[in-house]
Design an enzyme around this catalytic site. Structure first.
Site, PDB file in Angstrom:
ATOM      1  N   ASN A  11       0.858  -1.185   0.000  1.00 21.43           N
ATOM      2  CA  ASN A  11       0.000   0.000   0.000  1.00 21.43           C
ATOM      3  C   ASN A  11       0.897   1.239   0.000  1.00 21.43           C
ATOM      4  O   ASN A  11       1.409   1.634   1.042  1.00 21.43           O
ATOM      5  CB  ASN A  11      -0.890  -0.052   1.255  1.00 21.43           C
ATOM      6  CG  ASN A  11      -1.782   1.166   1.391  1.00 21.43           C
ATOM      7  OD1 ASN A  11      -1.854   1.998   0.491  1.00 21.43           O
ATOM      8  ND2 ASN A  11      -2.463   1.270   2.526  1.00 21.43           N
ATOM      9  N   TRP A  12       1.060   1.825  -1.165  1.00 24.06           N
ATOM     10  CA  TRP A  12       1.984   2.956  -1.290  1.00 24.06           C
ATOM     11  C   TRP A  12       1.410   4.255  -0.705  1.00 24.06           C
ATOM     12  O   TRP A  12       2.101   5.260  -0.655  1.00 24.06           O
ATOM     13  CB  TRP A  12       2.341   3.193  -2.765  1.00 24.06           C
ATOM     14  CG  TRP A  12       3.196   2.127  -3.380  1.00 24.06           C
ATOM     15  CD1 TRP A  12       3.631   0.963  -2.795  1.00 24.06           C
ATOM     16  CD2 TRP A  12       3.739   2.119  -4.712  1.00 24.06           C
ATOM     17  NE1 TRP A  12       4.403   0.247  -3.679  1.00 24.06           N
ATOM     18  CE2 TRP A  12       4.488   0.936  -4.865  1.00 24.06           C
ATOM     19  CE3 TRP A  12       3.665   3.006  -5.800  1.00 24.06           C
ATOM     20  CZ2 TRP A  12       5.147   0.611  -6.056  1.00 24.06           C
ATOM     21  CZ3 TRP A  12       4.314   2.685  -6.977  1.00 24.06           C
ATOM     22  CH2 TRP A  12       5.059   1.503  -7.101  1.00 24.06           C
ATOM     23  N   HIS A  97     -10.012   1.168   4.103  1.00 22.82           N
ATOM     24  CA  HIS A  97      -8.809   1.366   4.916  1.00 22.82           C
ATOM     25  C   HIS A  97      -9.148   2.295   6.083  1.00 22.82           C
ATOM     26  O   HIS A  97      -9.975   3.199   5.943  1.00 22.82           O
ATOM     27  CB  HIS A  97      -7.691   1.964   4.057  1.00 22.82           C
ATOM     28  CG  HIS A  97      -6.372   1.958   4.754  1.00 22.82           C
ATOM     29  ND1 HIS A  97      -6.044   2.899   5.698  1.00 22.82           N
ATOM     30  CD2 HIS A  97      -5.337   1.102   4.677  1.00 22.82           C
ATOM     31  CE1 HIS A  97      -4.835   2.612   6.169  1.00 22.82           C
ATOM     32  NE2 HIS A  97      -4.384   1.529   5.561  1.00 22.82           N
ATOM     33  N   GLU A 167      -6.262  -4.952  10.044  1.00 20.87           N
ATOM     34  CA  GLU A 167      -5.278  -3.922  10.376  1.00 20.87           C
ATOM     35  C   GLU A 167      -5.685  -3.193  11.652  1.00 20.87           C
ATOM     36  O   GLU A 167      -6.472  -2.234  11.595  1.00 20.87           O
ATOM     37  CB  GLU A 167      -5.190  -2.896   9.242  1.00 20.87           C
ATOM     38  CG  GLU A 167      -4.737  -3.462   7.924  1.00 20.87           C
ATOM     39  CD  GLU A 167      -4.032  -2.407   7.074  1.00 20.87           C
ATOM     40  OE1 GLU A 167      -2.886  -2.650   6.693  1.00 20.87           O
ATOM     41  OE2 GLU A 167      -4.612  -1.345   6.827  1.00 20.87           O
TER      42      GLU A 167
END
Ligand code: PGA
Length: 260
Positions: A11-12, A97, A167
């Protein structure tokens, strides 16, 4: 059934913000991934940079996006349609996210996006995770609700196109020392799988791939992979450091015996 490959998604975020840096990193990761036998690597540049790789020759890595809009209705301003992403060669889309959820994205929105993504043949990487851990276990209820609500409308036949990325927010963007321990991750992965089984039945529920994300670095990737019962990682800051990411990929690829 053939064992599916492990999955590492880079995930940049917005770390990489120029075509030059994106091309350099992409090339380096593709070189590393070529040697990986048991691991599929996906990189997710920010939207404006995705087109750079649209005509990339058949590569050892896959291209992912960091979001997608749920509708393909042309009368909408903003967002990126699943059609446009697919035409650029995008195969995976990160959804829900915690940084998007913090900006107002609800599980209901995540479920609409996930439905659009899988309907059009892409894989949705659906992120879930608690803010903090409390002694009374409220975080478990939170995870349960997030999974059920984010996957609402996803029918069993589409599950092969769903990946859950667990996450915990408290572990994101720190260092390997602050990440989750393999033992606690193991417990949590089993909890997540239990919920998936209660939603979809044993066979389908256990087939859903679960990734871990939150300060995965070369230092902790091997032990989390061996003992965390996960199918791979969603990697943030360490995925934009070509050397560090290469070590993570190699380390994960070498792991053969995974504790389930
Ligand atoms: P991190 O980010 O690896 O930098 O903790 C993970 C993520 O937010 O996806």
């Amino acid at each position: 059934m053939a064992k599916t490959k492990k999955l590492i998604v880079g995930n940049w975020k917005l770390y990489i913000d120029s075509p030059k840096a994106a091309k350099e990193l992409y090339r380096a990761v593709a070189n590393t991934a070529r040697a990986a036998k048991r691991t599929q690597v996906v990189v997710c540049p920010q939207m404006p940079l995705l087109g750079l790789f649209a005509s990339a020759p058949a590569s050892s890595i896959r291209l992912g996006a960091q979001d997608a809009f749920w509708d393909i209705e042309p009368k909408h301003t903003g967002g990126s349609s699943v059609y446009a992403l697919r035409s650029l060669g995008v195969s995976h889309v990160i959804l829900g996210h915690s940084e998007m959820r913090a900006a107002g994205e609800t599980s209901r929105i995540v479920s609409l996006k996930a439905q659009a993504v899988v309907k059009h043949g892409l894989t949705a990487v659906v992120c879930i995770g608690e803010n903090e851990r409390d002694a009374r276990g409220a975080y478990l209820t939170h995870l349960d609700e997030q999974i059920r609500q984010s996957l609402a409308g996803i029918a069993r036949p589409r599950l092969a196109s769903i990946v859950i990325a667990y996450e915990p927010i408290w572990a994101i963007g720190k260092s390997a020392n602050d990440a989750m321990t393999p033992a606690v991750l193991h417990e949590t992965t089993l909890f997540i799988k239990k919920i998936l089984v209660s939603m979809y039945g044993r066979k389908s529920g256990t087939s859903v791939r679960v990734l871990y994300g939150g300060s995965v670095e070369s230092k902790n990737a091997g032990s989390l992979m061996r003992d965390g019962a996960v199918d791979g990682f969603l990697v943030g800051h360490a995925s934009v450091d070509a050397k560090e990411f290469a070590t993570i990929i190699k380390g994960v690829d070498e792991v053969k015996d995974v504790r389930t």
